[in-house]
Design an enzyme around this catalytic site. Sequence first.
Site, mmCIF file in Angstrom:
data_model
loop_
_atom_site.group_PDB
_atom_site.id
_atom_site.type_symbol
_atom_site.label_atom_id
_atom_site.label_comp_id
_atom_site.label_asym_id
_atom_site.label_seq_id
_atom_site.Cartn_x
_atom_site.Cartn_y
_atom_site.Cartn_z
ATOM 1 N N HIS A 221 2.470 -27.757 47.527
ATOM 2 C CA HIS A 221 3.904 -27.937 47.806
ATOM 3 C C HIS A 221 4.722 -27.021 46.899
ATOM 4 C CE1 HIS A 221 2.710 -32.372 48.716
ATOM 5 N NE2 HIS A 221 2.521 -31.621 49.771
ATOM 6 N N CYS B 191 -6.374 -30.499 49.357
ATOM 7 C CA CYS B 191 -6.237 -29.397 48.402
ATOM 8 C C CYS B 191 -4.868 -28.734 48.481
ATOM 9 C CB CYS B 191 -7.333 -28.365 48.665
ATOM 10 S SG CYS B 191 -7.177 -27.566 50.272
ATOM 11 N N ALA C 269 -3.877 -27.166 51.781
ATOM 12 C CA ALA C 269 -3.358 -28.154 52.734
ATOM 13 C C ALA C 269 -1.896 -28.470 52.435
ATOM 14 C CB ALA C 269 -4.198 -29.426 52.679
ATOM 15 N N ARG D 274 -1.746 -31.909 62.005
ATOM 16 C CA ARG D 274 -0.583 -32.675 61.561
ATOM 17 C C ARG D 274 0.432 -32.633 62.695
ATOM 18 N NH1 ARG D 274 0.178 -34.220 56.507
ATOM 19 N NH2 ARG D 274 2.387 -33.862 56.581
#
Lengths: 420, 542
Positions: B194, B60, B63, B94
């Site tokens: 992003h 999503c 994230a 991550r």
Amino acid sequence: MLLRHTTKEVKEREGLTINPAKTCQPIGAMYAALGVHGCLPHSHGSQGCCSYHRSTLTRHYKEPVMAATSSFTEGASVFGGQANLLQAITTIFSVYDPDIIAVHSTCLSETIGDDLQQICKKALDDGKIPEGKKVIYAPTPSFVGSHVTGYANMVKGIAEQFAESTGEKKNQINIIAGWMEPSDMREIKRLAKELNVNIVLFPDTSDVLDAPQTGTHEFYPKGGTTIEALKSTGDSFSSLALGCISAEPAAIALEKKCGVPFLTEDMPIGLSATDRFIMSLSKAAGVNVPDEITAERGRLVDVMTDMEQYFYEKKVALFGDPDQLIPLTEFLLDLNMKPVHIVSGTPGMRFEKRMKDILKRSPGSNFKNGMGADMFLLHQWIKNEPVDLLIGNTYGKYIARDEDIPFVRFGFPILDRIGH
Amino acid sequence: MESRNKYPDPSTIKEELLKKYPPKVAKKRAKAIVINDPEEIPQVQANTRTIPGIITQRGCSYAGCKGVVLGPTRDIVNLVHGPIGCSFYAWLTRRNQTRPDSPEGENYMTYCFSTDMQEEHVVFGGEKKLKQAIQEAYDLFHPKAIGIFSTCPVGLIGDDVHAVSKEMREKLGDCNIFGFSCEGYKGVSQSAGHHIANNQVFKHVVGLDDTDNGGKFKINMLGEYNIGGDAFEIERLLDKCGITLVASFSGNSTINQFENSHTADLNVIMCHRSINYMAEMMETKYGIPWMKVNFIGAESSAKSLRRIARYFEDDELMARVEEVIAEEMPAVDAIISDIYPRTKGKLAMLFVGGSRAHHYQELFAELGMETLSAGYEFGHRDDYEGRKVIPNIKIDADTKNIEELKVTADPDKFKPRRTEEELAKLKAEGLDIREYEGMMPDMKSGSLVIDDISHYESEKLIELYKPDIFCAGIKEKYVVQKMGVPLKQLHSYDYGGPYAGFTGAMNFYKDIDRMVNSRVWKLIQAPWEDVQSELEATYVTQ
């Protein structure tokens, strides 16, 4: 120092949780649904949740974890996710052909107020559920309780939506598994076999999340409680719920629906809780405990005797989930150890009361659960009163390294070891 | 090319992949599965909503924003406003590595911060709790900055994280506090996150510190997140060449690097998808040109270093870069000549995020391996077909609510690093400034390009092609391996790395050799299940 900013001074926090000792409901529901044979878990929310839950379960088990999602977009988030779920049901049955879809919700669908029961009924009325197939559901709002609550909700949903009473009692006992590992479930089945008791264990993730390498990916692995067995739970003599937080709600639902009486015991972890489990099961089924189980118990007590000097008065810090912490703490006390710091992110008065009762044997111990009971607090407690052993999931390793404490990986999730 | 002939015709494969879908689903998926032609790039459907129930790999917007872009910065307290899950699942999952200046230096990456929203906050609003959490984080850690990340319920109940951030920033005085409206339902994938991250970092952080820290050739590395130490390896190479890294977005980064990043003279982009917004905005506001690079693969790394040197048009730098390449390559060559015979001709498939499915084809090519099929989870058409298609991309209803910042030249700080004429000259000489050609021109004719691949399609592809290695993530890893095919995780690197630069290339060659030639794949079948060998019942008595 990995956790270099953790201070010794403990200050009350009301707004901020740091390094939680819990996660959110739906992952527990996903895990529970995987314990039903031929079932595909479905996350009714935006797809990020589903990916995160699958990833975390995968990292823990090193096994495939299948689940689908309604993939909410902003439009669905505003106008409701019914169309998404209906579309998902059609796609899932035609592409993945499960026997059962087990739907859980997320904070998104719960906040907007999607009614899973109504949508699943609509799917049935609209003919979207093929003959002989089933869609079950459990609401799992992430802003209530923890992953353990989500597990309990789905197990309750399974009990409610499968159990049928034909009026004819079956010579069997339901064992409702609290949140435990596939290997634990296998052990429960082995003990029942040793005792010569017919059981229906549900959910049962053995042979699902510990499947063999065969060169073929079994989308629906051989394990999982079958529909037939789940239906028959309504005709069982009684239910034994293992874990008052994660298993009992299902036992209550089964009693309400089909009149199956139940008994709640702790998960059989450690000597005393295992004793109680064996006694309860043998009593419920009217069988004697075979010598082999008595011998196994004796071998454990033998180890406890042999190692007594290494355990005596050793201070332990532990964190994790209620139904494991209760018997584990009791076991530590049986070993003459001192559980001095315990946290669990999972809230609940009943859990708190059980722990406080057990900890009467260990004056001065710190225990906290629910809001504010996180691993940051646990670490601060350890800085103030150091311990000899730390027990908990993978995230304990940072405390263990910084404070140089021997560490036992226990509970969920364990992401950094293989074969556990 | 001759090896292709062994495989079924790609259009047959495509048909197979679509066969089981209901008609509407098949129609939509047909546009996302294309047979490549590098000469005449076909159009790919990308960045559209996921089909409910299809079993996607996607995550999503939260994230993409918190997990990907802001996660790697060590000295920002990343506070997640929402129920506990989102923060928990992004806790050290991550592998963004970081290296503080000292053992005491600020590093919050091992921590997981959340407002842990409860039912009462969903009902009555969570702003009060959020303010309290910010105050407590400030009192405990005194960080330079706090980022607030919205999760699904936050947007729905109307908590205003931006107003809270502003209020607390003013109240606390010496802590930069900024919010991100990266609710999981925004957009259709990580990609929206992003963009949201780029916007807010650009608005609230970039350009705050004008200090010139010196250096002759100053660059920013954009879209490099230091998974498994990739950025460390790139930093080592830049350093060796005498190129100064002003800021990295955002592997091994600090907030001060972001604040100071507008003092660089060139932005180089690794991951185009996640950070191209930042590059464009920085060029418009400050006059810094950008260029795509790729440090995945030894040849690509050498090429990227040369391209940076050519941009600066400095003979000394160019000579130094050649020296560095000459120093690095012998070790690479020694390893590849050992491994190549064991990997040559093998087949790979890559389905990863938004950039690696392209970059890693270089490494496989160096191993003599062919990429038969590849795709992104959340790439846009420009990542597949090249930036030239951007004017033709239609922004659909699911994405149009992602803010586009209106950026103009900064009246004081705008300083074109090169004139348009100079840039045109460099371009004419083959230096593709402001350009990204995408993945498809680098892929063979007849290869299958698949966007947002579903679980079903992955299994079918493996069944039909029987690749020697499949590259994806953790959710696919054990599925594929159960089918007897090794899976290389190209998100987490299976806990190894680095894979960037020359050192990284060598690591990758060794890992792939180990995986595709592992004995374990031959041990799957129990000998007694082999129909060829019948058991003789020696001990059975009558």
